[in-house]
Design an enzyme around this catalytic site. Structure first.
Site, short mmCIF file in Angstrom:
data_model
loop_
_atom_site.label_atom_id
_atom_site.label_comp_id
_atom_site.label_asym_id
_atom_site.label_seq_id
_atom_site.Cartn_x
_atom_site.Cartn_y
_atom_site.Cartn_z
N ASP A 16 0.84 -1.19 0.00
CA ASP A 16 0.00 0.00 0.00
C ASP A 16 0.88 1.25 0.00
O ASP A 16 1.66 1.47 0.92
CB ASP A 16 -0.89 -0.02 1.25
N ASP A 108 -2.94 2.51 -6.20
CA ASP A 108 -1.80 2.54 -5.29
C ASP A 108 -1.77 1.37 -4.30
O ASP A 108 -1.07 1.41 -3.30
CB ASP A 108 -1.79 3.86 -4.51
N GLU A 109 -2.52 0.33 -4.60
CA GLU A 109 -2.54 -0.85 -3.74
C GLU A 109 -2.47 -2.12 -4.58
O GLU A 109 -3.05 -2.19 -5.66
CB GLU A 109 -3.84 -0.93 -2.92
#
Length: 434
Positions: A16, A108-109
């Site tokens: 993350d 973004d993960e």
């Protein structure tokens, strides 16, 4: 009683990125490192912010005027989604150096399945996960937090444990003690209603939940409750999926503008532009829609929406513009200042598979298809919206509503040779401090 006596029978990492948008801006311009950075200048609110801003009390969607009072040193930047997307692509390409089993969970993960890779990397699962973290931070110039455990659900909890730049690994024989400390709101899949319901039955931690029988989970939370019951016990239910989504249930496009406006023509033009953008994306994915929704948000962040169903599926804005205009007329209040417009599509179907109705005009459908094809070809050559509906052309006369030049990202303000406002090289631009 231990839930699992083994160490890591499966090794699932959740990676993350910390404060992704703001971190990317700090990476691109090292002078911003350690400073309170707010992304969202073009929208008038905090769309994202750095941990320095968070520590000053900044919260998501907070108006910039309030942030200035709260944090006088705050640095406001416009959103640069194009660059964030490019950095995201690099993020995923780095992950795939370590394992081919990577799930793109969001911009973004990611989830990464490391099971069986110890021999390849000549290292433990913890060391592999730490090497992933260190490589991402070194090459992207941002911080990431990593959780490593037996299942996706536990790994996602772990990654939130020590943000920013945290690393948490929970092995099977450590699971019991760990779950006793994890409260139910931290579980992805337990919303506020589920948390409140579980609390009524004395379930406040994940350990309380997995101690209950499976029938309890099924009765209270149904299928998802049972799946999470197994996942949180360390028994994997959700695989790391590397497949791209073949279809999507809905599609939307929104636009926030500043300052808010009650100018009917301007707000309507923004909505029509949303519609055009949504149809461009729809055609790119070879989809058609039958249900169209319209959304208006006022300056107090309150929204109203209406939707309508078309007579058949379409991917042409020419077929939808009158419906959208009609919905807009029903929603618009000339006494209200609006700050955002939005369009969403439901009942999406593959364009090739849509059944034609008995009363459809094949010639008209073919004509609309050719018009859309020309629109896409022209826009691919000269930039998005170079060819557009006349009703959105009004936006050229209302530039003041879209903010000053300082509200544009640097890649739009200072294009490289050969670039234009819409078309740029597919590379992020890092500033280098000498």
């Amino acid at each position: 009683m231990f839930l699992n006596l083994r160490s890591l029978p499966r090794a699932i990492a959740h990676v993350d990125c910390d404060a992704f948008f703001a971190s990317v801006e700090q990476s691109l311009d090292p002078k911003l490192k350690g400073k309170p950075v707010i992304v969202g200048k073009d929208r008038g609110i905090a769309a994202a912010f750095s941990y320095e801003a968070k520590r000053a009390g900044v919260m998501r969607a907070m108006p910039l005027s309030e942030i200035k009072k709260l944090c006088p040193d705050a640095i406001f930047l416009p959103c640069d989604y194009e660059t964030y997307s490019l950095v995201s692509q690099r993020f995923y390409s780095i992950l795939r150096r370590f394992t081919p089993e990577v799930e793109e969970y969001s911009i973004d993960e990611a989830f990464a399945d490391l099971t069986g890779l110890r021999r390849l990397h000549h290292n433990s699962y913890e060391s592999i996960a730490l090497e992933i973290k260190n490589t991402l931070e070194r090459e992207l110039g941002i911080t990431v937090s990593v959780g490593l455990s037996l299942t996706k659900s536990i790994a996602k909890i772990c990654s939130k444990e020590n943000k920013p730049s945290g690393f948490t690994c929970v092995k099977g024989y450590e699971l019991q003690d760990y779950l006793k400390k994890v409260e139910t709101p931290r579980v992805c899949g337990f919303g506020p209603a589920s948390v409140a319901l579980l609390a009524k039955y004395g379930v406040h931690t994940v350990w309380d939940y997995v101690q209950k029988p499976e029938a309890f989970a099924k009765k209270l939370l149904g299928k998802i409750g049972v799946e999470l019951w197994y996942e949180l016990k360390g028994e994997a239910v959700y695989p790391v999926s590397t497949e791209k989504k073949e279809s999507q249930a809905s599609l939307s496009k929104t636009k926030t503008f500043t300052p808010p406006s009650h100018d009917r023509d301007f707000v309507r033009a923004q909505l029509i532009r949303n519609m055009e953008s949504a149809f461009i994306k729809l055609r790119r994915h070879h989809l058609k829609t039958k249900t169209i929704g319209v959304y208006l948000k006022n300056s107090a962040h309150q929204g109203q929406a209406l939707y309508a169903e078309l007579t058949r599926h379409t991917d042409s804005p020419l077929e939808a513009v009158e419906v959208v205009s009609g919905l807009f007329d029903r929603l618009f209040d000339p006494k209200t200042n609006y700050r955002a417009t939005g369009i969403w599509f439901h009942e999406l179907e593959n364009g090739q598979a849509v059944q034609k109705d008995l009363f459809d005009d094949p010639a008209q459908i073919a004509q609309l298809h050719e018009i859309s094809k020309v629109i896409d070809e022209v826009n691919s050559l000269y930039g998005k919206h170079s060819l557009h509906l006349a009703s959105s052309d009004l936006l050229r006369d209302y530039r003041q509503h879209l903010g000053e030049r300082g509200d544009l990202s640097s890649r739009k303000v200072t294009p490289l040779k050969g670039e234009n406002f819409r078309q740029h090289l597919a590379i992020p631009r890092w500033d280098i401090m000498v």
